[in-house]
Design an enzyme around this catalytic site. Structure first.
Site, PDB file in Angstrom:
ATOM      1  N   GLY A 237      70.338  84.940  51.365  1.00  0.00           N
ATOM      2  CA  GLY A 237      70.642  85.480  52.949  1.00  0.00           C
ATOM      3  C   GLY A 237      69.318  85.932  53.671  1.00  0.00           C
ATOM      4  O   GLY A 237      68.543  85.126  53.253  1.00  0.00           O
ATOM      5  N   SER A 238      69.407  86.760  54.568  1.00  0.00           N
ATOM      6  CA  SER A 238      68.021  87.024  55.330  1.00  0.00           C
ATOM      7  C   SER A 238      68.337  88.237  56.177  1.00  0.00           C
ATOM      8  O   SER A 238      69.710  88.855  56.554  1.00  0.00           O
ATOM      9  CB  SER A 238      67.710  85.852  56.390  1.00  0.00           C
ATOM     10  N   ASN A 239      67.320  88.724  56.767  1.00  0.00           N
ATOM     11  CA  ASN A 239      67.105  89.758  57.811  1.00  0.00           C
ATOM     12  C   ASN A 239      66.468  89.549  58.980  1.00  0.00           C
ATOM     13  O   ASN A 239      65.340  88.572  58.752  1.00  0.00           O
ATOM     14  CB  ASN A 239      66.452  91.082  57.084  1.00  0.00           C
ATOM     15  N   ASN A 515      73.041  89.137  57.953  1.00  0.00           N
ATOM     16  CA  ASN A 515      74.123  87.933  57.036  1.00  0.00           C
ATOM     17  C   ASN A 515      75.576  88.478  57.348  1.00  0.00           C
ATOM     18  O   ASN A 515      76.483  87.699  56.772  1.00  0.00           O
ATOM     19  CB  ASN A 515      74.053  87.646  55.609  1.00  0.00           C
TER      20      ASN A 515
END
Length: 803
Positions: A237-239, A515
């Site tokens: 995932g990511s921010n 996400n």
């Protein structure tokens, strides 16, 4: 230090490899000058070894990128090109699994080889190549020549990359190999999640039992959900944030990008700056084996990505023609599948090779897929079979989009490119631009176009049974042409949603994504009304990480987070994104401890958690005990765990409260957590940096953060059980990877970055652990961008390569 390397100075072996590279790079350079050289690049390295590659043309730029990537990561890249060529079994044996985790998981070599030879076949490679312009071809040809140049140098001698340079599988590549690698990046949200199922999709034998009745009786509880590397409920995932200039205190718009990605393997990021004076000047990160920047910034725009909830694939349930398991019915007429006989050379224990053959098949929808691992009835049988369609299998625009973004001169141009191409394959986008007061969010890319009427009429009973495990994935009746994916008037690709029906948002304050779906691109202005395939909009709870991410942004703008003022300046954003808050502890620790504490056996553990600061910083004591507890507690159904269910009117605050009725299950989870920590040999109150670490040069680097499921925003997520040596980031971890905080002060670019795992995969390199140590110390690197900043850097050194 300045070093120049030209063709005449190289040994004979290198010249031979360079000649092979020149033949492979049939497109050549788009203008190498009149000095007799096809390629030339200057590789200027600054702090942490980051290369700033400068060339006069696109071929030279690709040459420099290919050379630099190989110079830093030869072993990883050579191993990955075996994968893309479908040759792992030939050199490493068929039953061995992939060395590194990646978007294809870690499959057996034999399955990987059949998948790549079937799905990334020569016709697909030709289509991918044929859809690109002359600049892209020049860059690809240059990359291949530069990579091969370095392979020759490594083979000729030296001490770098001792782990692999003498192996037979470290060899020159062709342009086709690079197109395969680039095309494979498209498939992470679709085909790549079903590698083994595609590689083993062969017709049933004559004695295969009928499964019609079994299929009709399937219930959701009978089906095992597939593990999705990209696009699942957990994992990669990511921010990212974009703050508008009105809330940054004079810094102009501020971009924070932070993909949570693989620390090792073929898909890990590589940081570089790419410059052709007057044409392109872009800095950021790309995958190994990809020649342009995928996440980064230039003089005018900065952008990042997070994995999207929009589904990028679907299944078609085929009704097979009577007596012919390789033909299927469409509108009452049989259609023959396309057979692909494939042979793979497999290394044997004695060093010889043997040939293994399979015949795999494609339908008009896409390759056949054997879903028998989900339930035996979902395998290929005499009456029915499944095909998978990945919208990005026909999306050849992805790298053209990124190439254009690399050169974009304003946020308006950036947005126009995203809509024109509609190509971004499986991620959301946030961007800011010089002179633009707003920040941009979009989930605009390639997404299957299925109407509500089709979902109602075309979803098969099997699809209805599978829906709870694969929400949003269209599982349609392949026997009806009416169930084909549709096109809009503005669709850029057949079967894809047009850009006018894809979610986007421009805001003066902030946009962000962690996400979850597009719904809360800004927590104060929910988006609704977009096709259901993009993900839930107010019908499902947000992850703890999403809730914390938006809470952090809103607290910053309200001035209630403990930092000075109310502005999201670059300096404060750099602090807050590394602060390692733990949302589950902030919201639930006191209530949980009130329910689980009271026994003498857990008294010491309860005292540790009461004193813990609810953070996962290196000095925080007891965070690992909470991690072990909450990881177990979170397995309880929400209805059992929480006192108040999700409320779309309070998305950051609900679910909330611990349900007193869960006390028994929570006590059991807490007891197990205490036992796990005790069994690990670590103290209950050990500082985070003793538990969570990376090893470089024989020494441990204390780290901070944790896994998203516990509610960390700062992600440093080890797959290693605490009982197996603590949360080591030395195996197959994921987490913060390439990180950037970028803004555009007058007359310049201010960028601070990390490449958390460091630039090189070679333990002998000085850049194997230096960036990791800086990350562990929270010492952001001010990344040089202008010529003066680059050449004036204290660690500046340069190398010119040419041929």
């Amino acid at each position: 230090m300045r070093q120049t390397m030209q063709r005449g100075a190289r040994p004979r072996l290198v010249l031979t490899l360079a000649a092979a590279a020149a033949l492979a790079a049939c497109g050549g350079s788009d203008g190498g000058g009149d000095d007799g050289l096809n390629y030339r690049a200057e590789i200027r390295r600054t702090t942490m070894g980051v290369p700033h590659i400068k060339a006069d043309d696109w071929g030279g730029l690709g040459y420099g990128v290919g050379y630099a990537q190989a110079q830093d990561n030869l072993c990883t890249m050579a191993d990955s090109f075996l994968t893309y060529r479908g040759e792992r079994s030939r050199y490493l044996g068929g039953d061995a699994i992939a060395v590194y985790d990646s978007t294809i998981d870690r499959p057996r070599n034999i399955d990987s080889d059949f998948f790549f030879r079937h799905v990334v076949s020569s016709d697909v490679v030709a289509a991918m190549s044929g859809a690109q312009d002359a600049k892209m071809h020049a860059m690809v040809g240059g990359f291949v020549a530069g990579y091969n140049r370095y392979v020759g140098e490594a083979k000729a001698g030296g001490t770098a990359h001792a782990a692999c340079r003498g192996e037979a599988w470290v060899q020159p590549i062709t342009e086709q190999d690079l197109w395969r690698r680039m095309y494979t990046a498209n498939l992470a949200g679709g085909y790549s999640n079903f590698l083994a199922a595609i590689a083993n999709a062969t017709p049933p034998g004559a004695a295969a039992p009928a499964a019609k009745e079994q299929l009709a009786a399937l219930e959701p509880g009978d089906i095992t959900a597939p593990r999705l590397q990209v696009g699942g409920t957990t994992g990669i995932g990511s921010n990212m944030y974009g703050f508008g200039s009105a809330v940054t205190g004079g810094d102009g718009p501020v971009m924070f990008g932070n993909p949570h990605w693989f620390w090792k393997g073929p898909d890990r990021f590589y940081q570089a700056q790419l410059t052709i004076p007057g044409e392109v000047n872009v800095s950021g990160a790309t995958f190994l084996g990809v020649p342009m920047v995928l996440i980064g910034f230039n003089d005018s725009v900065a952008w990042s990505h997070t994995v999207s909830t929009a589904r990028r694939f679907g299944f078609f349930q085929l009704t097979l023609a009577p007596g012919d398991a390789t033909s299927y019915m469409v509108d009452g007429k049989p259609v023959k599948m396309k057979a692909a006989p494939i042979s793979v050379e497999v290394r044997q224990a004695n060093g010889s090779t043997a040939t293994v053959s399979r015949t795999l098949y494609k339908s008009e929808y896409g390759p056949m897929v054997n879903l028998g691992s989900m339930n035996p009835a979902l395998g290929w049988n005499a009456q029915s079979a499944f095909a998978i369609r990945d919208i990005n299998a026909d999306n050849y625009r992805t790298f053209r989009n990124w190439m254009r973004w690399n050169q974009a001169k304003s946020l308006d141009e950036f947005i126009a490119i995203q809509k024109q191409e509609s190509a971004i394959p499986w991620v959301n986008t946030v961007a800011v631009g010089r002179g633009s007061s707003q920040a941009w969010y979009a989930d605009i890319g390639a997404v299957p176009n299925v109407s509500p009427a089709q979902v109602a009429q075309c979803t098969t009973p099997v699809g209805q049974a599978m829906a709870p495990l694969l929400p949003g994935v269209p599982i349609f009746n392949g026997a009806s042409s009416a169930c084909q994916w549709q096109s809009d008037a503005d669709s850029v690709q057949a079967g894809a949603i047009g850009p006018s029906r894809m979610p986007s948002l421009l805001r003066d304050d902030y946009v962000g994504n962690m996400n979850d779906s597009y719904w809360l691109a800004n927590a104060t202005a929910p988006l609704t009304g977009y096709p259901a395939i993009f993900g839930p909009a107010g019908t499902a709870a947000q992850s703890l990480r999403t809730r914390l991410g938006h809470t952090m942004a809103l607290e910053r703008l309200a001035g209630t987070d403990g930092y000075a003022g109310k502005q999201a300046s670059s300096a404060i954003v750099r602090q807050m994104v590394l602060n390692s808050r733990v949302f589950s502890a902030e919201r639930f620790k006191d209530e949980a401890l009130a329910l689980v504490c009271g026994d003498a056996a857990t008294a010491a553990a309860c005292d540790v958690l009461r004193q813990w600061d609810n953070h996962g910083n290196t000095e925080s004591r007891g965070s690992h005990l909470w991690d072990e507890f909450w990881t177990r507690a979170a397995k309880l159904p929400d209805a059992q765990l929480y006192a108040v269910p999700f409320d779309p009117a309070q998305p950051l605050d609900t679910p909330k409260g611990i349900n007193p009725a869960a006390a028994g299950a929570l006590k059991q989870a807490f007891g197990q957590a205490v036992q796990a920590v005790q069994a690990s040999g670590l103290a209950l109150d050990a500082p985070r940096g003793e538990v969570l670490f990376a090893t470089r040069g024989g020494g441990k680097i204390p780290l901070y953060g944790g896994c998203g499921g516990v509610g960390y925003f700062t992600i440093t997520c080890s797959e290693n059980p605490i009982t197996a040596g603590g949360y080591s980031m030395d195996g197959q971890p994921h987490g913060n990877s390439y990180m950037q905080v970028v803004n555009f002060p007058a007359g310049g670019v201010q960028a601070y970055t990390f490449l958390t795992f460091s630039l090189s995969d070679d333990p002998a390199s000085p850049h194997y652990g230096d960036y990791t140590r800086a990350y562990g110390a929270k010492q952001w690197v001010r990344m040089p961008f202008t010529e003066g900043e680059i050449t004036g850097n204290a660690d500046y050194r340069t190398q010119t390569v040419s041929q």
